[in-house]
Scaffold this motif. Sequence first.
Motif, mmCIF file in Angstrom:
data_model
loop_
_atom_site.group_PDB
_atom_site.id
_atom_site.type_symbol
_atom_site.label_atom_id
_atom_site.label_comp_id
_atom_site.label_asym_id
_atom_site.label_seq_id
_atom_site.Cartn_x
_atom_site.Cartn_y
_atom_site.Cartn_z
ATOM 1 N N LEU A 46 0.861 -1.181 0.000
ATOM 2 C CA LEU A 46 0.000 0.000 0.000
ATOM 3 C C LEU A 46 0.898 1.232 0.000
ATOM 4 N N LEU A 47 0.811 2.037 -1.032
ATOM 5 C CA LEU A 47 1.618 3.255 -1.112
ATOM 6 C C LEU A 47 1.049 4.307 -0.174
ATOM 7 N N ARG A 48 1.882 4.777 0.725
ATOM 8 C CA ARG A 48 1.430 5.838 1.600
ATOM 9 C C ARG A 48 2.384 7.024 1.538
ATOM 10 N N THR A 49 3.185 7.268 2.525
ATOM 11 C CA THR A 49 3.934 8.514 2.555
ATOM 12 C C THR A 49 5.260 8.405 1.788
ATOM 13 N N VAL A 50 5.152 8.014 0.523
ATOM 14 C CA VAL A 50 6.342 7.990 -0.359
ATOM 15 C C VAL A 50 6.515 9.401 -0.941
ATOM 16 N N TRP A 51 6.662 10.351 -0.054
ATOM 17 C CA TRP A 51 6.597 11.755 -0.447
ATOM 18 C C TRP A 51 7.881 12.274 -1.069
ATOM 19 N N ALA B 257 8.026 -9.144 -9.422
ATOM 20 C CA ALA B 257 7.876 -10.061 -8.290
ATOM 21 C C ALA B 257 6.430 -10.517 -8.103
ATOM 22 N N GLY B 258 5.522 -9.909 -8.853
ATOM 23 C CA GLY B 258 4.117 -10.299 -8.756
ATOM 24 C C GLY B 258 3.424 -9.816 -7.501
ATOM 25 N N VAL B 259 3.928 -8.730 -6.921
ATOM 26 C CA VAL B 259 3.344 -8.196 -5.691
ATOM 27 C C VAL B 259 2.265 -7.171 -6.054
ATOM 28 N N PRO B 260 1.020 -7.379 -5.635
ATOM 29 C CA PRO B 260 -0.019 -6.390 -5.910
ATOM 30 C C PRO B 260 0.301 -5.062 -5.230
ATOM 31 N N VAL B 261 0.013 -3.972 -5.916
ATOM 32 C CA VAL B 261 0.268 -2.642 -5.392
ATOM 33 C C VAL B 261 -1.042 -1.865 -5.396
ATOM 34 N N LEU B 262 -1.273 -1.128 -4.312
ATOM 35 C CA LEU B 262 -2.455 -0.288 -4.177
ATOM 36 C C LEU B 262 -2.000 1.152 -3.993
ATOM 37 N N ASN B 263 -2.389 2.017 -4.955
ATOM 38 C CA ASN B 263 -3.119 1.715 -6.160
ATOM 39 C C ASN B 263 -2.226 0.958 -7.148
#
Length: 282
Positions: free
Chosen positions: A53-58, A77-83
């Motif tokens: 889950l992408l959060r504070t990647v500011w 790597a096939g890792v789901p990312v949100l968004n």
Amino acid sequence: MTNRIALATSAEYAELHPDERPLLDALRAAGLDPVVEVWTDPSVDWSAYDAVLLRTVWDYFWLYAEFTEWLAQLDKAGVPVLNSTDQVRWNSDKQYLLELRERGVAIVPSQVAAGACLREVVAGLTGEQIVVKPTVGGNALHTVRGVAGSPELEQALSDLPDVVYLVQPFVPEIQSDGEWSLLFFNGEFSHAVVKRPADGDYRVQESYGGQTTPTDPPAAVLESAQAALSASGPTPTYARVDGVVVNDRFLLMEIELIEPYLFLPQSPDAAGKLAAAVATRI
């Protein structure tokens, strides 16, 4: 088995921004196992997680090449990312606004220009109050405002790095009425705020003295924001729709699908809503 989810953040906010920390408890309450990880940390095994889950990647726009490479590694790597990484790539360059305009969304008038073309575009607006901002950026980085053709703006433009820019008219309603931010989780409206700049400024960010007020949006504003979000593609897990009302019409300024500040303190149940939205995606 409990799904493990990595909350990606920046090194500056290695424990998340304080306003985001209630999200950890909300995710646990939703049956997930959240772990905060710094996205630039090479020691992290992202494949050990069921989702990111992408959060504070500011800091992503400071490290844009590294960020896009990291997204590619997550895909590999096939890792789901949100968004989703497709949504994030699309949203990372503000030229998406022109695509939305073609899809019928009312946006703040915008032209794209780079290099020598930037001077040509600005010259065509001589005498007008304008704002120039990079198409890849955030927090008003390398954003300038002034009168096209004035010596002051010419000097400010000469100090800018050679990247691609949006050129827009300055919208005085931002100073007089404020800028709307509407939050959506799984496409459902959650809450909204109005952001106003400090006296004499035009930047609504708190780092420039801006003030934020929780406010229920008028039906027309909410409807326009929902339409803009729908036009952006598949329903995202989270989204912030920013805009300004000009002559009773909501004009889109940005749709933020990467790492928007979510104004969680302004809505006590928002963290739970986001956690529930995340849980449906894993």
